[in-house]
Enzyme design. Sequence first.
Site, PDB file in Angstrom:
ATOM      1  N   ASP A 105       0.817  -1.219   0.000  1.00 13.79           N
ATOM      2  CA  ASP A 105       0.000   0.000   0.000  1.00 13.79           C
ATOM      3  C   ASP A 105       0.850   1.267   0.000  1.00 13.79           C
ATOM      4  O   ASP A 105       0.692   2.140   0.855  1.00 13.79           O
ATOM      5  CB  ASP A 105      -0.938   0.014   1.212  1.00 13.79           C
ATOM      6  CG  ASP A 105      -1.793  -1.233   1.325  1.00 13.79           C
ATOM      7  OD1 ASP A 105      -2.131  -1.799   0.281  1.00 13.79           O
ATOM      8  OD2 ASP A 105      -2.111  -1.638   2.454  1.00 13.79           O
ATOM      9  N   GLU A 156     -10.948   1.277  -4.275  1.00  8.02           N
ATOM     10  CA  GLU A 156     -10.299   1.655  -3.021  1.00  8.02           C
ATOM     11  C   GLU A 156      -8.958   2.331  -3.302  1.00  8.02           C
ATOM     12  O   GLU A 156      -8.504   2.422  -4.440  1.00  8.02           O
ATOM     13  CB  GLU A 156     -10.083   0.427  -2.131  1.00  8.02           C
ATOM     14  CG  GLU A 156      -9.255  -0.656  -2.774  1.00  8.02           C
ATOM     15  CD  GLU A 156      -9.294  -1.975  -2.011  1.00  8.02           C
ATOM     16  OE1 GLU A 156     -10.009  -2.068  -0.998  1.00  8.02           O
ATOM     17  OE2 GLU A 156      -8.596  -2.909  -2.437  1.00  8.02           O
TER      18      GLU A 156
END
Length: 556
Positions: free
Chosen positions: A37, A209
């Site tokens: 991430d 997302e």
Amino acid sequence: MFKKAFLLLTAFCLIFNLVDAQTTRLVNPILAGFYPDPSIIKVGKDYYLVNSTFAYFPGIPIFHSTDLKNWKQIGNVIDRPSQMNFMGDRVTRGLFAPAINYHNGTFYITCTQIDHKGNFVVTAKNPAGPWSDPAFLPSVRGIDPSLFFDKDKAYVVYNGDAPDYKPLYSGHRTIRMNEFDPVKLTASAENQILVNGGVDISKKPVWIEGPHIMKVGNWYYLYAAEGGTSVNHSEVVLRSKSATGPFVPYENNPILTQRGLPADRKDPVTSAGHADFVEGPDGKWYAIFLAVRPYEDDYYNTGRETFIAPVTWKDEWPVINADVKEIQYSYATNIKENKTPGLQPQSGNFKYSVALNKPLDYSFLFLRTSDPSWYSIGKDGLTMKLKSETCAGTGNPAFIAKRQQHLNCSFDTELSFDTDKAYEKAGLVIFQNEEHYYYICKSVDEKQRPVVQLYKSGKAGETELLTEQPLTANAQGKLQLRIRSNGAFYAFDYATTAGKWTTLKDNVDGKFLSTHTAGGFVGCVFALYATSNGKETTSTAKFTRVDYAGNDSVYR
């Protein structure tokens, strides 16, 4: 004659400069091992990058670079238990998807503390820290928040619930936006939906997302991951003339994915997505993103790693890795490399040795919190008190870890530990989660004879003794322990005389430690680990060093 010589000299200089400039190859992954991430920001000539850490502590490493190739960890954002801890959380919970931003002299990081208070923001004037205590954003209900500053306005954009909390299908999510006050660190109560479902809701896209907004030229670009964080992962982009939309999707989405490629391709990279864009020092654009390196099908133990690829602008749309479909293990660039002498590499093949007689560097990990009461560092090594907690629980065991960063690697240590109790053990663990790990340790058998043992984890804290070997009298002092990874297999070694290794067991199933088998979002770590398995004790174990060596064939 002079003119001809001048032209030849000019051409030579141009060629020389071009060759000289193209000396930097960006090697993937730029952060090897469990660094998922990623989010990046450029401030002047400096780049700062952060990653998720879930329930490991300290949380959210922050890296610095000036060339996008050589990265130095300069701190951790959540480095004080008073900021937060993750006690009671499974290792794959905790902190999800941080995003870093900079505005008017202040650095901002937004993130999600899943299962607890949710989204928050922390700030710092110096990216190395200290970072503030979290300011939680109760009106931002979702995950993966990031900030966007637009003139006199600021916004937080994030993954939210389906409209009216009524999903049309499993995985139906939205991208939402709230106004954000960068001084008070609060978000407005109202939000608006920027994207419903994904780029084409008629196709039932899932898990939109990791959103970011950036402005380039006259366009506002909203880009986000889509398809879930496994093999169907991708990155998509939309744009608008306004920060608040409406956003129109790119007709050739996704702008990055590895799905649909031949499964038998050599040295595959898969699961690419969750990208962030940045302008490089050469004036060109790049994307950093997460992806994985499987050793077989969808099996990988190193977790989701940080990759980089060039960005090409097509009709004012950014496309990642436009020239080839497959993500490359290296890219030639015009970037001038700025390599710091002695800096530990984070990409390619490398090795390191850490003497444990000085404060631990920023890359060492604990489970859920840091408690210096159970370990100390002296001139002859790191002493750990055996704790009753085990790594099968959700507490804070005597466990200090480094990431597995290669498919083929070794990790070893030197241990001093004596006991006459079979429940006391100290050694090395290769750990994926609470129910998926192997533990090579020193202990005693039922007759109180010193042994080296190998355990495999099971359900509900149970362990299985795979094998043990008696130790001779000269092992009452220091014992060397080593774990070797070879893709789908691990081997476990010990030495009672320095450097003279004996294999305790090899060809141990590595798929048991893979994300595919174990689930979750983390990668494997090697850890120094000492436990009394639920019993109180005053025993200690001493570790003098750790050595790591990674040697993957793709970099040879």
